[in-house]
Design an enzyme around this catalytic site. Structure first.
Site, PDB file in Angstrom:
ATOM      1  N   HIS A  58       0.859  -1.372   0.134  1.00 29.66           N
ATOM      2  CA  HIS A  58      -0.099   0.060   0.103  1.00 29.66           C
ATOM      3  C   HIS A  58       0.620   1.216  -0.025  1.00 29.66           C
ATOM      4  CE1 HIS A  58      -3.464   2.467   1.672  1.00 29.66           C
ATOM      5  NE2 HIS A  58      -2.457   3.060   1.838  1.00 29.66           N
ATOM      6  N   GLU A  59       1.815   1.317   0.890  1.00 31.50           N
ATOM      7  CA  GLU A  59       2.815   2.597   1.081  1.00 31.50           C
ATOM      8  C   GLU A  59       3.667   2.669  -0.169  1.00 31.50           C
ATOM      9  OE1 GLU A  59       1.813   4.490   3.148  1.00 31.50           O
ATOM     10  OE2 GLU A  59       0.943   3.478   4.833  1.00 31.50           O
ATOM     11  N   HIS A  62       1.822   4.164  -3.160  1.00 30.29           N
ATOM     12  CA  HIS A  62       1.772   5.909  -3.149  1.00 30.29           C
ATOM     13  C   HIS A  62       3.309   6.153  -3.454  1.00 30.29           C
ATOM     14  CE1 HIS A  62      -1.703   6.461  -0.920  1.00 30.29           C
ATOM     15  NE2 HIS A  62      -1.669   5.802   0.132  1.00 30.29           N
TER      16      HIS A  62
END
Length: 266
Positions: A58-59, A62
């Site tokens: 997820h990170e 980004h």
């Protein structure tokens, strides 16, 4: 290309992440084969490790999207190595979601990598940077639930099926919570580039309280009921029935009294 300005070491996968991936593989194999004896601890470790992997991805999503949008600083910060220890808010991004998972079985949205937004040009790019993280949760949910919606469960051991169902629940929960248009969450980040300067200035002081506000609302019984009814409906749409989802959570929390029904169902 933008990635050419980052050093190879900035994009090298971290041994920490590889270690977490190895734990996921080994405990997944133990859950599949039943070689651990008691299924509860193996499922607990498998789901927890897989959840941490999804938080890292997820990170990373980004950061990778920000890199291609123009923020080359993410490489030097270590965000492209998938190392959870390199995140700006390691406690919020990794530790707190894991604690919430263990305590209540809910997919808490993580914190955020620090993106230098001034380096990124264009509203669509800013929106995509914010959307990239929860879209990873959507993809992860699709992968976890694939055996269910593809009707390919023949030969899949019961305990592994339960673990996948619970993982799908966590990913759907995280995706929905992250996409809420609440300041401090990714959903608001998607909308923010399109808001007026005055609106953004008025909303900015509340960003740090956004997640707390969401969880305060979830304490309201009627809202909590409606939220989880929506989550369960999505899971059923993905082919994950209530029994698999319930037994997966029950098996994960093996230290509780448990439900003997899950030990013998189907």
């Amino acid at each position: 290309m933008t990635t050419a300005t980052t050093r190879p070491s900035d994009r090298r996968i971290s041994p920490v992440f590889l270690g977490i991936l190895a734990v996921t593989a080994v405990t997944g194999w133990a859950t599949w084969t039943g070689s651990a004896g008691r299924p509860g601890p193996a499922v607990f470790l498998f789901v927890t490790a897989a959840w941490i992997v999804s938080l890292c991805l997820h990170e990373y999503a980004h950061a990778r999207t920000a890199l291609h949008g123009g923020d080359i600083s993410v490489g030097a910060k270590g965000y492209l190595t998938l190392n959870p220890l390199k995140y700006t808010h390691a406690v919020l991004s990794i530790l707190l979601p894991v604690l919430f998972l263990i305590a209540g079985g809910i997919g808490l949205p993580g914190g955020a990598v620090f993106i230098e937004r001034g380096r990124i040009r264009g509203r669509w790019r800013h929106s995509l940077v914010s959307a990239a993280g929860p879209l990873t949760n959507v993809l992860f949910a699709a992968v976890c639930s694939a055996p269910f919606w593809l009707h390919a469960l023949d030969g899949v051991p019961r305990d592994f099926r339960y673990a996948l169902a619970f993982l799908a629940l966590l990913q759907v929960t995280a995706a929905i919570l992250n996409f809420l248009p609440v300041p401090g969450l990714d959903g608001y980040g998607v909308l923010e580039p399109w808001l007026s300067y005055q609106v953004k200035r008025q909303v900015e002081p509340f960003a740090q309280f956004g997640l707390l506000f969401v969880f305060a609302l979830l304490w309201v019984p009627s809202i909590n009921q409606a939220f989880f009814d929506a989550i369960y409906a999505i899971l059923r749409g993905l082919g994950v029935d209530d029994i698999d989802r319930y037994c997966g959570q029950n098996l994960y929390r093996f230290w509780t009294s448990g439900d003997p029904y899950c030990s013998f169902s189907r």
